[in-house]
Design a protein around this motif. Sequence first.
Motif, PDB file in Angstrom:
ATOM      1  N   MET A  25       0.871  -1.181   0.000  1.00 29.44           N
ATOM      2  CA  MET A  25       0.000   0.000   0.000  1.00 29.44           C
ATOM      3  C   MET A  25       0.911   1.234   0.000  1.00 29.44           C
ATOM      4  O   MET A  25       1.337   1.720   1.053  1.00 29.44           O
ATOM      5  CB  MET A  25      -0.865  -0.047   1.263  1.00 29.44           C
ATOM      6  N   ILE A  26       1.248   1.698  -1.214  1.00 26.29           N
ATOM      7  CA  ILE A  26       2.209   2.792  -1.356  1.00 26.29           C
ATOM      8  C   ILE A  26       1.464   4.125  -1.321  1.00 26.29           C
ATOM      9  O   ILE A  26       0.494   4.321  -2.057  1.00 26.29           O
ATOM     10  CB  ILE A  26       2.971   2.681  -2.692  1.00 26.29           C
ATOM     11  N   THR A  27       1.931   5.042  -0.492  1.00 24.61           N
ATOM     12  CA  THR A  27       1.259   6.337  -0.369  1.00 24.61           C
ATOM     13  C   THR A  27       2.240   7.474  -0.600  1.00 24.61           C
ATOM     14  O   THR A  27       3.446   7.260  -0.707  1.00 24.61           O
ATOM     15  CB  THR A  27       0.676   6.529   1.046  1.00 24.61           C
TER      16      THR A  27
ATOM     17  N   ARG B 211      -2.198   9.895   0.869  1.00 18.18           N
ATOM     18  CA  ARG B 211      -3.010   9.458  -0.266  1.00 18.18           C
ATOM     19  C   ARG B 211      -2.336   8.258  -0.914  1.00 18.18           C
ATOM     20  O   ARG B 211      -1.113   8.213  -1.042  1.00 18.18           O
ATOM     21  CB  ARG B 211      -3.163  10.575  -1.296  1.00 18.18           C
ATOM     22  N   ILE B 212      -3.144   7.300  -1.313  1.00 19.80           N
ATOM     23  CA  ILE B 212      -2.612   6.102  -1.959  1.00 19.80           C
ATOM     24  C   ILE B 212      -2.135   6.480  -3.357  1.00 19.80           C
ATOM     25  O   ILE B 212      -2.879   7.082  -4.125  1.00 19.80           O
ATOM     26  CB  ILE B 212      -3.697   5.015  -2.043  1.00 19.80           C
ATOM     27  N   VAL B 213      -0.882   6.144  -3.688  1.00 20.38           N
ATOM     28  CA  VAL B 213      -0.381   6.445  -5.033  1.00 20.38           C
ATOM     29  C   VAL B 213      -0.211   5.173  -5.862  1.00 20.38           C
ATOM     30  O   VAL B 213      -0.192   5.227  -7.087  1.00 20.38           O
ATOM     31  CB  VAL B 213       0.949   7.238  -5.005  1.00 20.38           C
ATOM     32  N   ASP B 214      -0.107   4.033  -5.196  1.00 17.17           N
ATOM     33  CA  ASP B 214       0.056   2.777  -5.917  1.00 17.17           C
ATOM     34  C   ASP B 214      -0.252   1.626  -4.957  1.00 17.17           C
ATOM     35  O   ASP B 214      -0.067   1.755  -3.749  1.00 17.17           O
ATOM     36  CB  ASP B 214       1.507   2.658  -6.434  1.00 17.17           C
ATOM     37  N   VAL B 215      -0.750   0.532  -5.521  1.00 13.79           N
ATOM     38  CA  VAL B 215      -0.949  -0.670  -4.703  1.00 13.79           C
ATOM     39  C   VAL B 215      -0.271  -1.822  -5.433  1.00 13.79           C
ATOM     40  O   VAL B 215      -0.595  -2.102  -6.584  1.00 13.79           O
ATOM     41  CB  VAL B 215      -2.452  -0.982  -4.498  1.00 13.79           C
TER      42      VAL B 215
END
Lengths: 427, 427
Positions: free
Chosen positions: B102-104, B112-116
């Motif tokens: 869960m990359i933020t 804010r989430i920028v990538d999963v």
Amino acid sequence: MALIVQKYGGSSVADAESIKRVAKRIVDTRRAGHDVVVAVSAMGDTTDELLDLAAEVAPIPAPRELDMLLSSGERISMALLAMAIHSMGFEARSFTGSQAGMITDATHGAARIVDVTPVRLREALDEGAIVIVAGFQGFNRDTRDITTLGRGGSDTTAVALAAALDADVCEIYSDVDGIFTADPRVVPKARKLDRISSEEMLELAANGAKVLYIRAVEYARRHGVLIHARSTFSSSDGTLVIDSRRAELLAQGEHMEEPIVAGVATDLGQAKVTIIGVPDVPGKAAEIFKIVAKSGANVDMIVQNVSAAATGRTDISFTLPKSEASMALKALAGEQAGIGFESLVHDDQIGKLSVVGAGMRTHSGVSATLFEALSVAGVNIEMISTSEIRISVVVRGDELAEAARVVHTAYGLDGDADAVIHAGTGR
Amino acid sequence: MALIVQKYGGSSVADAESIKRVAKRIVDTRRAGHDVVVAVSAMGDTTDELLDLAAEVAPIPAPRELDMLLSSGERISMALLAMAIHSMGFEARSFTGSQAGMITDATHGAARIVDVTPVRLREALDEGAIVIVAGFQGFNRDTRDITTLGRGGSDTTAVALAAALDADVCEIYSDVDGIFTADPRVVPKARKLDRISSEEMLELAANGAKVLYIRAVEYARRHGVLIHARSTFSSSDGTLVIDSRRAELLAQGEHMEEPIVAGVATDLGQAKVTIIGVPDVPGKAAEIFKIVAKSGANVDMIVQNVSAAATGRTDISFTLPKSEASMALKALAGEQAGIGFESLVHDDQIGKLSVVGAGMRTHSGVSATLFEALSVAGVNIEMISTSEIRISVVVRGDELAEAARVVHTAYGLDGDADAVIHAGTGR
């Protein structure tokens, strides 16, 4: 400017007030111009509370998940400690075991450290930050899972960090002033030692002294880390645990004779198992202790009576931690027919007294002093075991305190005044 | 076989019993042949307790450390949940936000989430395991630090996982049966909706409905995730939140007219600020709301009275969350001379009522029904604002419940029986 690693246990960070007090202590060290790395345990009884919760949801919690659960305790204390330091105007950053590069094997609940790669800690130190690391936890590279180090894990974390960062000293804080010649709660005239050799410390820790964990002392000895055991509640010096060669040199340099006995350790945590009527034929003892070892119990002392010629049978007694007695008894009872013994006796009212001193190597008569002191006091000896620098005896548990006091006096260890005991949970 | 993402909030895992109940529900889903990924919040009041602790050690906790602290809450609940499932004979593995990919961004407290990148989750699913993920938390790649997503974070975690794993449905569990036409505690005749369009859901959530968080609904809409809002305490279907186009098609397919109004939302969490005697010259409103925005307050509704020609001055009122009123007032008071207004009035006894429905686009007279119902009930309207599919009015706070009931009846939303309200903390 030195690099100092400090370790604070659960009772030192039990609540917000304690955390602020520890934060102040850390800030004082930083103000004195030193780089500081701190290993911290979970707050007070957090770990026990988490274990209780785990027991409520699962009778036998999955080890991987238990480590995930328990590792959260140090995250709480370390983040709070970093915040407290931050609010005193100093930069502080907390790191989990994995962020700190504490690499372990994959043995959940009792992981061994295989490597320490404190890259992020070095970066933070270089940027002037105080570094706070979660004690007790690590990370396995293959499974990518979180691990915990088991009992005394935070002490080991601190020592491992000190070794990896080449720190000048590793200060282990607790609620006692250092290493004493005996437990001050048992022997009021116990004296604080200014220094002790690591081999003596290992023997004391292995035989009931609770200030430092064996594993941390072993790690320190192997990696040449200087441990300073001291109190959270006082700014006076505690006890330095130094390597044996250095201890000898120091004693020579000061034109002092090394004291023969460093301290007296007491242990009420052991039980005695006696196997009665074992056939006196070769290989029986090996058979018995193979069964006991397989049960997971750790045997300490062993005594075998002289065989009664008429019966061809003998009795074998051994001691082990109280908590492991039931599994050993169960394993032995299951093999009664195979071994051919008559009965099992379990005794958990024993006490173990150990006298430890590097001087025993070169001095004779050390054991005679012990036996005579106990004899004068009317204390009966039930078992004896020795190592190169230790003599241990098993006595009745209710006579242990009295035995420790007379032996402490007999070896000339008594201080002038009664030792001060700080209020605290005693870890 | 479907892939189902489930989210359980803090009240669903508040204690050991609740955790075991949730574990059983997850196992039942697995038994039905589905792959299951679970996002879980911290137990009960854990997050608030941790915030209290933080406030005790530091007046303004360092944001990085606060995230480190708060993220421990979900580690506890997820490890316990995985253990409970494990002890029911199913393989379960828990993952932190960073382990789950869960990359933020690096905004601590509201990342804010920028990538999963759920590589490890896919591996675990492929190996037949039930996957448990810590809600609310993520990880920033640049700082390598732990972040938290802010309010409603666990809902967002669940929806983001559903999107990244291309799940068939994202089930959001709470202690209510789904989305209602109004809050059943306010309007006893409120009905559960079988489905609602995401745009209607967004308007309801933005105007006081608490079952789903706006951010999660937005994320779901953007990524085409089907949300199913349902109850932990019941196995009956809840409410599907589907995209607006699909809602229209469904309504056509069933030869049903789309209902004009989907629901009535109420909100007692707002306050009204009135700026009296503002010089009626161009640019004053812009000046005022720039100051308010800079204070960090989020303005909702704005009303400007007609200028009194004689004085050349006007009054401007706006609403904002109660908790943000003091900072807005402070900012405005500091600029009184510059703006040239006469005084400030603060009113926190207001209530906001909103009527939401996609049918408003194509039907006229929707607002007339609202105004008439309120007029008959003798409820005075203080402010009005509208969007394409919503009309909101501000009334006295103590008249809000009565207003909601008469409006609910006026739009024909009343059910046959009173709604059942489950015991719970209302999340």
